[in-house]
Write a protein that holds these residues in place. Structure first.
Motif, PDB file in Angstrom:
ATOM      1  N   TYR A 196       0.906  -1.306  -0.006  1.00 60.20           N
ATOM      2  CA  TYR A 196      -0.055  -0.037  -0.053  1.00 60.20           C
ATOM      3  C   TYR A 196       0.908   1.315   0.045  1.00 60.20           C
ATOM      4  CZ  TYR A 196      -3.446  -3.309   1.214  1.00 60.20           C
ATOM      5  OH  TYR A 196      -4.319  -4.625   1.315  1.00 60.20           O
ATOM      6  N   PRO A 197       0.143   2.480  -0.336  1.00 62.30           N
ATOM      7  CA  PRO A 197       1.139   3.584  -0.494  1.00 62.30           C
ATOM      8  C   PRO A 197       1.886   4.125   1.000  1.00 62.30           C
ATOM      9  CG  PRO A 197      -1.121   3.874  -1.626  1.00 62.30           C
ATOM     10  CD  PRO A 197      -1.206   2.486  -0.798  1.00 62.30           C
ATOM     11  N   MET A 198       1.189   3.919   1.965  1.00 60.09           N
ATOM     12  CA  MET A 198       1.637   4.040   3.301  1.00 60.09           C
ATOM     13  C   MET A 198       2.997   3.327   3.489  1.00 60.09           C
ATOM     14  SD  MET A 198       2.011   6.193   5.770  1.00 60.09           S
ATOM     15  CE  MET A 198       0.544   7.058   5.615  1.00 60.09           C
ATOM     16  N   GLU A 199       2.965   2.158   3.116  1.00 60.27           N
ATOM     17  CA  GLU A 199       4.232   1.389   3.329  1.00 60.27           C
ATOM     18  C   GLU A 199       5.362   1.804   2.307  1.00 60.27           C
ATOM     19  OE1 GLU A 199       6.131  -3.254   3.065  1.00 60.27           O
ATOM     20  OE2 GLU A 199       3.873  -2.905   2.872  1.00 60.27           O
ATOM     21  N   ALA A 200       5.021   2.236   1.277  1.00 63.54           N
ATOM     22  CA  ALA A 200       6.015   2.716   0.070  1.00 63.54           C
ATOM     23  C   ALA A 200       6.590   4.229   0.682  1.00 63.54           C
ATOM     24  CB  ALA A 200       5.358   3.085  -1.141  1.00 63.54           C
ATOM     25  N   ARG A 201       5.632   4.936   1.274  1.00 64.31           N
ATOM     26  CA  ARG A 201       6.394   6.174   1.912  1.00 64.31           C
ATOM     27  C   ARG A 201       7.130   5.817   3.047  1.00 64.31           C
ATOM     28  NH1 ARG A 201       0.587   7.158   1.846  1.00 64.31           N
ATOM     29  NH2 ARG A 201       0.052   8.824   0.406  1.00 64.31           N
ATOM     30  N   ILE A 202       6.786   4.902   3.993  1.00 67.73           N
ATOM     31  CA  ILE A 202       7.554   4.621   5.250  1.00 67.73           C
ATOM     32  C   ILE A 202       9.108   3.956   4.762  1.00 67.73           C
ATOM     33  CG2 ILE A 202       7.761   3.096   7.185  1.00 67.73           C
ATOM     34  CD1 ILE A 202       4.839   3.430   7.435  1.00 67.73           C
ATOM     35  N   ARG A 203       8.885   3.038   3.661  1.00 66.60           N
ATOM     36  CA  ARG A 203      10.124   2.530   3.445  1.00 66.60           C
ATOM     37  C   ARG A 203      11.074   2.810   2.215  1.00 66.60           C
ATOM     38  NH1 ARG A 203       8.329  -3.730   2.485  1.00 66.60           N
ATOM     39  NH2 ARG A 203      10.592  -4.034   2.341  1.00 66.60           N
ATOM     40  N   ASN A 204      10.556   4.271   1.895  1.00 69.23           N
ATOM     41  CA  ASN A 204      11.370   4.825   0.857  1.00 69.23           C
ATOM     42  C   ASN A 204      11.106   4.192  -0.570  1.00 69.23           C
ATOM     43  OD1 ASN A 204      11.716   7.343   2.556  1.00 69.23           O
ATOM     44  ND2 ASN A 204      13.601   6.329   3.224  1.00 69.23           N
ATOM     45  N   ARG A 205      10.045   3.736  -0.807  1.00 73.58           N
ATOM     46  CA  ARG A 205       9.824   2.720  -2.036  1.00 73.58           C
ATOM     47  C   ARG A 205       9.147   3.586  -2.892  1.00 73.58           C
ATOM     48  NH1 ARG A 205      11.469  -2.767  -1.224  1.00 73.58           N
ATOM     49  NH2 ARG A 205      11.215  -2.628  -3.600  1.00 73.58           N
ATOM     50  N   THR A 206       9.122   3.153  -4.255  1.00 74.60           N
ATOM     51  CA  THR A 206       7.895   3.599  -5.275  1.00 74.60           C
ATOM     52  C   THR A 206       6.894   2.732  -5.352  1.00 74.60           C
ATOM     53  OG1 THR A 206       9.830   4.472  -6.661  1.00 74.60           O
ATOM     54  CG2 THR A 206       7.954   4.266  -7.628  1.00 74.60           C
ATOM     55  N   TYR A 207       5.592   3.329  -5.171  1.00 73.98           N
ATOM     56  CA  TYR A 207       4.517   2.669  -5.433  1.00 73.98           C
ATOM     57  C   TYR A 207       4.337   2.367  -6.836  1.00 73.98           C
ATOM     58  CZ  TYR A 207      -0.323   1.359  -4.280  1.00 73.98           C
ATOM     59  OH  TYR A 207      -1.451   0.934  -4.194  1.00 73.98           O
ATOM     60  N   SER A 208       4.477   1.226  -7.565  1.00 69.10           N
ATOM     61  CA  SER A 208       4.483   1.167  -8.735  1.00 69.10           C
ATOM     62  C   SER A 208       3.902  -0.454  -8.924  1.00 69.10           C
ATOM     63  CB  SER A 208       5.814   1.343  -9.230  1.00 69.10           C
ATOM     64  OG  SER A 208       6.961   0.268  -8.612  1.00 69.10           O
ATOM     65  N   ALA A 209       3.687  -0.382 -10.270  1.00 69.59           N
ATOM     66  CA  ALA A 209       3.109  -1.731 -10.810  1.00 69.59           C
ATOM     67  C   ALA A 209       3.817  -2.526 -11.869  1.00 69.59           C
ATOM     68  CB  ALA A 209       1.607  -1.650 -11.379  1.00 69.59           C
ATOM     69  N   PRO A 210       4.152  -3.750 -11.970  1.00 70.95           N
ATOM     70  CA  PRO A 210       4.825  -4.214 -12.672  1.00 70.95           C
ATOM     71  C   PRO A 210       4.201  -4.638 -14.138  1.00 70.95           C
ATOM     72  CG  PRO A 210       4.386  -5.993 -11.103  1.00 70.95           C
ATOM     73  CD  PRO A 210       3.718  -4.717 -10.605  1.00 70.95           C
ATOM     74  N   LEU A 211       4.854  -4.192 -15.142  1.00 68.92           N
ATOM     75  CA  LEU A 211       4.392  -4.159 -16.571  1.00 68.92           C
ATOM     76  C   LEU A 211       4.999  -5.462 -17.442  1.00 68.92           C
ATOM     77  CD1 LEU A 211       5.332  -0.772 -17.758  1.00 68.92           C
ATOM     78  CD2 LEU A 211       3.221  -1.551 -17.707  1.00 68.92           C
ATOM     79  N   VAL A 233       3.762   8.192  -5.147  1.00 67.70           N
ATOM     80  CA  VAL A 233       4.669   7.981  -4.324  1.00 67.70           C
ATOM     81  C   VAL A 233       6.090   7.319  -5.041  1.00 67.70           C
ATOM     82  CG1 VAL A 233       5.245   6.898  -1.985  1.00 67.70           C
ATOM     83  CG2 VAL A 233       2.999   7.627  -2.590  1.00 67.70           C
ATOM     84  N   ILE A 234       7.081   8.253  -4.849  1.00 66.41           N
ATOM     85  CA  ILE A 234       8.249   7.850  -5.660  1.00 66.41           C
ATOM     86  C   ILE A 234       9.424   8.031  -4.635  1.00 66.41           C
ATOM     87  CG2 ILE A 234       9.918   8.562  -7.513  1.00 66.41           C
ATOM     88  CD1 ILE A 234       7.107   8.012  -8.508  1.00 66.41           C
ATOM     89  N   ASN A 235       9.969   6.988  -4.298  1.00 74.31           N
ATOM     90  CA  ASN A 235      11.178   6.840  -3.395  1.00 74.31           C
ATOM     91  C   ASN A 235      10.778   7.173  -1.909  1.00 74.31           C
ATOM     92  OD1 ASN A 235      12.940   5.370  -5.219  1.00 74.31           O
ATOM     93  ND2 ASN A 235      13.752   7.530  -6.038  1.00 74.31           N
ATOM     94  N   GLY A 236       9.391   7.032  -1.753  1.00 73.24           N
ATOM     95  CA  GLY A 236       8.900   7.428  -0.385  1.00 73.24           C
ATOM     96  C   GLY A 236       8.568   8.827  -0.416  1.00 73.24           C
ATOM     97  N   SER A 237       8.706   9.582  -1.336  1.00 75.80           N
ATOM     98  CA  SER A 237       8.313  11.068  -1.485  1.00 75.80           C
ATOM     99  C   SER A 237       6.935  11.146  -2.399  1.00 75.80           C
ATOM    100  CB  SER A 237       9.282  12.033  -1.955  1.00 75.80           C
ATOM    101  OG  SER A 237      10.368  11.798  -1.232  1.00 75.80           O
ATOM    102  N   GLU A 238       6.119  11.991  -2.077  1.00 72.65           N
ATOM    103  CA  GLU A 238       4.774  12.294  -2.737  1.00 72.65           C
ATOM    104  C   GLU A 238       5.220  13.192  -3.767  1.00 72.65           C
ATOM    105  OE1 GLU A 238       2.096  13.688   0.211  1.00 72.65           O
ATOM    106  OE2 GLU A 238       1.845  11.514   0.869  1.00 72.65           O
ATOM    107  N   LYS A 239       4.802  13.008  -5.292  1.00 72.33           N
ATOM    108  CA  LYS A 239       5.090  13.758  -6.297  1.00 72.33           C
ATOM    109  C   LYS A 239       3.827  14.203  -6.988  1.00 72.33           C
ATOM    110  CE  LYS A 239       9.516  13.335  -5.819  1.00 72.33           C
ATOM    111  NZ  LYS A 239      10.406  14.321  -5.546  1.00 72.33           N
ATOM    112  N   ALA A 240       3.639  15.190  -7.250  1.00 69.78           N
ATOM    113  CA  ALA A 240       2.256  15.717  -7.964  1.00 69.78           C
ATOM    114  C   ALA A 240       2.844  16.195  -9.215  1.00 69.78           C
ATOM    115  CB  ALA A 240       1.518  16.674  -7.325  1.00 69.78           C
ATOM    116  N   LEU A 241       2.077  15.924 -10.652  1.00 72.12           N
ATOM    117  CA  LEU A 241       2.042  16.734 -11.604  1.00 72.12           C
ATOM    118  C   LEU A 241       1.264  17.785 -11.826  1.00 72.12           C
ATOM    119  CD1 LEU A 241       1.938  13.380 -14.143  1.00 72.12           C
ATOM    120  CD2 LEU A 241       4.078  14.619 -13.330  1.00 72.12           C
TER     121      LEU A 241
END
Length: 171
Positions: free
Chosen positions: A79-94, A151-159
């Motif tokens: 989930y996104p909160m885990e991505a934030r806490i662990r400095n991970r990117t919330y992403s889906a495999p292609l 959520v990119i590397n744990g940081s929230e990024k907006a376009l």
């Protein structure tokens, strides 16, 4: 003569039914549903320098976000909160289906992992989409959050969409 907000009932009803991030979410969903497939179809055939060999691309698939743990095991409840806490990117495999053809005879077909696509929060790929306020709270999320960001590397990024008039400038 000044006009009050009550005179703008059409605008008011539009803002009650949509939030400011919904336009970005709809655009992202359209990209995932339609544009990815169009990109694959435009680049459907790859012809390497080997004679009478070609590779055909088809059926791109994006699955819900997951994480690969240090031991190599995939976990689907990411989930996104885990991505934030662990400095991970919330992403889906292609994944992409690739066909190897030699002299127009199919030699091999493989469904291949080709990378990760960052997932916009509250989009159709996001685990948060369609959840109730209580479910969002249990997942560590704010139920009033509109989504529409990454959520990119744990940081929230907006376009941010912007229009810049660039007269007499080379871009």
């Amino acid at each position: 003569m000044t006009k009050s907000w009550e005179n703008y009932t059409l605008l008011e009803s539009w803002f009650k039914s949509r939030n400011f991030a919904q336009m970005n979410i709809d655009s992202y969903n359209q990209f995932v549903d339609d544009r990815l497939h169009e990109i694959v179809n435009e680049n459907k055939t790859i012809t390497p320098k080997i004679e009478e060999v070609r590779i055909e691309l088809e059926d791109i698939e994006v699955i819900k976000p997951r994480i690969i743990e240090a031991d190599g095991s995939p976990r689907n409840d990411f989930y996104p909160m885990e991505a934030r806490i662990r400095n991970r990117t919330y992403s889906a495999p292609l994944f992409l289906t690739m066909r190897l053809l030699r002299r127009d005879v199919e030699q091999d077909v493989k469904k291949t992992y080709i990378g990760e696509l960052p997932v916009m929060l509250k989009s159709k790929l996001c685990h948060l989409q369609g959840k109730t306020g209580e479910e969002l709270i249990s997942m560590g999320e704010d139920p009033m959050d509109f989504g529409g960001y990454f959520v990119i590397n744990g940081s929230e990024k907006a376009l941010t969409a912007q229009e810049v008039l660039a007269s007499d400038r080379i871009l």
